[in-house]
Each structure stands twice: as C-alpha cells, then as structure tokens.
Design an enzyme around this catalytic site. Structure first.
Site, short mmCIF file in Angstrom:
data_model
loop_
_atom_site.label_atom_id
_atom_site.label_comp_id
_atom_site.label_asym_id
_atom_site.label_seq_id
_atom_site.Cartn_x
_atom_site.Cartn_y
_atom_site.Cartn_z
N GLU A 1 8.91 205.25 40.94
CA GLU A 1 7.80 204.61 41.64
C GLU A 1 7.00 203.73 40.69
O GLU A 1 6.60 202.62 41.04
CB GLU A 1 6.88 205.68 42.25
CG GLU A 1 5.82 205.13 43.20
CD GLU A 1 4.50 204.77 42.55
OE1 GLU A 1 3.61 204.26 43.24
OE2 GLU A 1 4.33 205.01 41.32
N GLU A 2 6.79 204.26 39.48
CA GLU A 2 5.87 203.59 38.54
C GLU A 2 6.42 202.26 38.04
O GLU A 2 5.68 201.47 37.44
CB GLU A 2 5.55 204.51 37.35
CG GLU A 2 4.77 205.78 37.72
CD GLU A 2 3.33 205.51 38.12
OE1 GLU A 2 2.89 204.34 38.07
OE2 GLU A 2 2.63 206.47 38.49
N HIS B 1 -3.39 207.58 34.87
CA HIS B 1 -2.53 206.98 33.83
C HIS B 1 -3.08 207.23 32.42
O HIS B 1 -2.94 206.39 31.54
CB HIS B 1 -2.30 205.49 34.07
CG HIS B 1 -1.37 205.22 35.22
ND1 HIS B 1 -0.76 204.00 35.43
CD2 HIS B 1 -0.92 206.02 36.21
CE1 HIS B 1 0.01 204.06 36.50
NE2 HIS B 1 -0.08 205.27 37.01
CO CO Z 1 0.83 205.66 38.95
ZN ZN Z 2 1.54 207.31 41.80
#
Ligand code: CO
Ligand code: ZN
Length: 362
Positions: free
Chosen positions: A208-209, A323
């Site tokens: 996803e990232e 993050h």
């Molecule tokens: Co993220």
């Molecule tokens: Zn996420």
C-alpha cells in the site's frame, strides 16, 4: 480490550516493508483461520478471508500489511548501507533510530541510522534537516565484503526497530500502527460477526505504502459490490498545529472518510456508504468524526476505480506522528473502528447494496 491490544502489539512488532510482508502474513493467516469459510493467498501475497453470508453480494474489506521501509541501493567500501525510501518518511524521525535489516536468507540483524556528533558539525549546520540521500545505516561491519558475507547488500530491506508500549489514558505507542491498527481492527471485526447478509472478503493487502498496489489487484479479483478500507488517519491535534489542520482528534472515535488524496488526485468516498456508516455509528452509540485529509490516501482509492467502479469508503483510526517510530493512538478509537465495521457488515442488506449500484434515471 486486552485481546485487541495484544493483537496490535504482535502485528506492530512484526517486520513488513512493502513487498516483504511475510511475517505479517503468517500472523494474519493464523488469526483469520477460525473465523472465515475460505482462506487463500494470491500471487502478490494478498491474503483473502471469505466469510459466506446469506447472499452472494460481495463486500470487500481491505487493510494493508506493509509498513514504510528502507531499500538498500548501495553499500560503500566501509560497510555503510545507503538507502532509498519505500514510502513517505520524514527523515528527521529516522536519524538516531535502530532499524532491523533482513538478510538474504531471511534472518534479521540490527542496525542504526547514524548521524554526525555535534563535536564535528560545522557551526551553522547543527539545525539542518538531513535528506534521505545523506542518511546511512551502520550494521557494525567495516567493509562491503563483510556486509555481503552477512547476506546484506543491494536489495536488502529494513524497517524501524521499535517495541510496542503503553502510555497513560488508554494510549499506546509503537511503529507501523499504519496500518497494523487497521489490520487488527479488521481481524477483530471478523470475531464479532456471526452472520451477515453479504459475503465478506476480508483482504490483508500488500504494498500500500508504495502506491496502493495490492488492493488494486485484489479488487480486480473479488470484483466487490462495495468496499470498506481500514487505515489510520492523521491526528494532528498537537502543539503548533491550528485546530483547522487537525484532520482528526485522538479519542474522538473512528473517522469516517469524506475525501482524501492530494497531489496525485483526490478520492471522494461514496456518499451513500459514508452516510450508512454515520447512521450505524449513531445507532450503536459509537463516537465518530468526519474526516477530510489532504495529503494521503488509502486502499479505498485504488479499489474504487476498478472494474465498473466500486462504491468505497474508509473507516480511519486517528493516530498521531504517523510514519514515525512513535506513532500514538487510543485503543478505544481502534476498537470503535472495529465495532463500526462489524456492525456495518451485519446490517448491510441486499437492498442497500443494490441501491449503491446502477443509479436510476429520473
Ligand atoms: Co502510511
Ligand atoms: Zn496506511
């Protein structure tokens, strides 16, 4: 709450940069097994848990397994690893951190992101923020050959080395709450659902990232009638940020997505699905907030524009310092997200799903 906390702890401490989610996947498979009718993994590593409902209407739930990571692109002659970002890092939070590096044979070794001591920093440079190209990982070796012997070289990946911990007020801190908190909420919701009108595809997605990759592939396969992503969102309710920029607040319940995205394009959550979640939250007495996030998105964006268009929305768990090695969230928000998801799935009638599909001409 303890069950949830332990699940989150286990997921958060697992190693899983984009494309290397194996350790997380093993936990997901084990956790899903007792609660689904069918379980399979696709060729990119997405995990699908299918829970049959009373009808064949398919609702996809997505939460990503990966966390932001570092990719080694060069090892210098003194054995320092140089890295490229996998996902959106703030370099300031990386300096001074311990990391875990995966060796070629899958062992994990430790390293540190070093920095120049103040004693040898030229005057005026003390406050300069580092850039990724200047950062280096020190694994303790003295040469590139020595690193190679350990099984570390170009193509090795690393993530933060950070244990889960409890703070006061029901808050917890750790790494990778984005999106292991969403993942935990999805897995936990499966336990809360005995029966549902729709067939649930709970998908733990990969990569996803680095561009919502796994969810895109998974949505093509499932071709769902509706989709709900679970992810963290930004709780910027902290000193130095004006209230308007908070996006979401810690402890105010899960957030229902209205719109997100940024430079790459915006995503508007399907209005009927969004309102449906709000109605459910009100009915169940789950506190909730509405969320407009400018500068980030979730798997829902990738799912929404597959096939003939898939009505999609996101349930978000507010988290501070996303993050970074010290992400903070409140367990009550995450459990609230899980309950909201479970209740939404239990109450999603075929008539409601039908109403999301072709729009009637006047
Ligand atoms: Co993220
Ligand atoms: Zn996420």
């Amino acid at each position: 709450m303890d069950d949830f906390k332990n699940l989150l702890r286990k997921l958060s401490e697992a190693f899983g940069p984009p494309g290397f989610e194996d350790e997380v996947r093993d936990i997901v498979v084990e956790e899903m097994k007792p609660y689904v009718d069918e379980l399979f993994v696709d060729r990119w590593g997405n995990v699908f848990g299918v829970k049959r409902g009373r009808t064949d209407y398919r609702v996809m739930v997505a939460a990503h397994m990966d966390e932001i990571g570092l990719m080694v692109d060069y090892v210098d002659k003194n054995g320092f690893l140089r890295v490229k970002p996998m996902g959106g890092w703030n370099e300031v939070t990386l300096v001074g951190q311990r990391v875990v590096v995966r060796t070629k044979d899958g062992r994990k070794i430790k390293g540190v992101v070093g920095s120049r001591p103040p004693h040898v920093t030229p005057p005026g440079k003390e406050r300069e923020a580092p850039e990724m190209k200047d950062l280096f990982v020190d694994i303790g070796v003295s040469s590139a050959e020595e690193a190679e012997k350990l099984g570390v070289g170009v193509g090795s990946v690393a993530v933060l080395d950070r244990e889960f911990a409890e703070l006061a007020g029901g808050a917890v801190t750790g790494k990778a709450f984005d999106d292991r908190a969403g993942l935990a909420a999805m897995l936990y919701a499966l336990r809360l659902i005995d029966e549902s009108p729709v067939t649930i595809y709970a998908v733990a997605t990969v990569q996803e990232e680095i561009g919502l990759r796994g969810a895109a592939v998974a949505a093509e396969r499932v071709n769902p009638h509706a989709a709900i992503a679970l992810d963290t969102t930004i709780a910027a309710d902290m000193p130095g940020v004006s209230e308007r920029e908070y996006v979401a607040r810690l402890g105010a319940g899960p957030a229902v997505k209205v719109m997100d995205g940024g430079r790459g394009g915006l995503f508007v959550a399907h209005p009927k699905l969004r309102d449906f979640l709000v109605d459910i939250a009100r009915r169940e007495g789950i506190p909730y907030q509405l969320e407009v996030l400018y500068g980030g998105t979730t798997d829902a964006m990738a799912i929404a524009f597959r096939r003939e268009g898939i009505p999609a929305v996101t349930i978000s768990i507010p988290a501070r310092y996303v993050h970074s090695p010290v992400e903070v969230l409140k367990l009550e928000d995450a459990v609230g997200a899980s309950k909201l998801l479970a209740s939404a799935l239990r109450n999603m009638t075929p008539q409601f799903v039908e109403s999301l599909l072709e729009r009637k001409l006047k």
